[in-house]
Every structure is written in C-alpha cells, then in structure tokens.
Write an enzyme that holds these catalytic residues in place. Structure first.
Site: not given
Ligand code: GLN
Length: 192
Positions: A46, A78, A105, A133-134, A169, A171
């Site tokens: 998230g 993440c 991050r 994802i990021r 991820h 999941e």
């Molecule tokens: N970029 C988000 C963060 O730094 C993490 C992204 C993710 O949980 N998919 O909090």
C-alpha cells in the site's frame, strides 16, 4: 490456525484469498484485540506513510511489537516491509523498527511503476514470478538477516528470525509458494 491481514489500507483481500486457498483461516485485523488472538500477521502493500500513520492512530504499534517478540511470525510485503524496517533511507517516517535493514523506497526509479521478474528464491526449486509495484529494496542487512532473493538494486526477499519481508507481491498472481513458506513458519510457532 488463524492468519490476520492488517486491514488499515492496501492489498488486503488478495492476501486473505491466497491464504484461504491453502486451506488456512484468514481474517482482516485492525484492532489490538484482534491482533492479540491471531497466530501469524501479514502486513500488506500500500502506502507506507499512510499505513504508518494509521498504525499510530489506532494504537497498534505495541501489540504488533509484543507479538513479534513472543515469536509470532509476521510477513510484510512492499509497504509492509518498509514498516518493519529499522532504517528508511532519505525519509523521516514511522516504522516499527524490527528488521535490521535499511530500506530504499521506490528503488527501481519513479518512472518504473511496476515490473515482473522471474526470481531465484532460496528454498524454492523453480523461479518465482515476482510482481513489483513501486517497490523498495533492502540494503545494509544485519548479520542475523537472511537474504532469500536479490536483484542488482538490493535484497527483495528476506527473513530475520520470525519476520519475513518481500519487496514484491506474491498475493497478486496464483503461485502460493511464498505464502506456504510463511504458513509453515506459523505451524512451527504453534508447535513450540
Ligand atoms: N511505494 C510504496 C511506499 O513507499 C510501496 C508500494 C507498495 O506497497 N506496492 O510506501
């Protein structure tokens, strides 16, 4: 056996479905009382700053730390990995300070929103198709942190005692092997 998925924000239902697909009970948790009675906790992806604020707001910091100290297995994906870290590079934000790692991050560059990699994972025979994802990475691992998968940018799956963390991820997708690994550690916690 009951697995709780921290349900303050982020990818909650995907984790619940994955755990249930393995025949294990999974419930969303967001109160001290709920976290006291689970056998394993997943902290989802998230936005780590938002989730950190909500952990503080709902007063969950101490109960999570106490349960980890008791030996309850925890798995952060993440943003969950960021929230478990002792050190976060270049950001001044809340974290639980459990994992002896420095988290970077958005380690793959802001322009790269997501990517998929076939990852070699310690303990798994075939590569794991990992979705990022990021995503963050971990660097500067303490001596009791076990790197389970790495990319050029840093470590993306790791374990320190009863705490697991991945930058990707599992999941999302339909390969339950990482969740299975986590559930095995919950089993041995319960058999102690
Ligand atoms: N970029 C988000 C963060 O730094 C993490 C992204 C993710 O949980 N998919 O909090």
């Amino acid at each position: 056996m009951k697995i709780g998925v921290l349900a303050l924000q982020g990818a909650v239902s995907e984790h619940i479905n994955m755990v249930k697909s393995l025949g294990v009970e999974a419930i969303p948790v967001k109160t001290v009382e709920e976290i006291k009675v689970i056998d394993g906790l997943i902290m989802p992806g998230g936005e780590s700053t938002t989730m950190g604020r909500l952990i503080t707001k709902f007063g969950l910091e101490n109960v999570i730390k106490e349960r980890i100290k008791e030996g309850m297995p925890v798995y952060g994906t993440c943003a969950g990995m960021i929230l478990l870290a002792k050190r976060i590079k270049n950001y001044n934000q809340f974290s639980l300070g459990i994992l002896d790692i420095t988290v970077v991050r958005n380690a793959f560059g802001r322009q790269i929103d997501s990517m998929e990699v076939d990852l070699q994972v310690k303990g798994l025979e075939d590569p794991f198709h990992a979705i990022f994802i990021r995503a963050p990475v971990a660097i500067d691992l303490g001596s009791d942190v076990d790197a389970l998968a790495s990319l050029e940018e840093g470590v993306v799956f790791l374990k320190q005692g009863n705490v697991y963390a991945s930058a990707f991820h599992p999941e999302l997708g339909n390969d339950p092997r990482i969740h299975k690994m986590f559930i095995e550690s919950v089993k041995s916690f319960l058999n102690k």
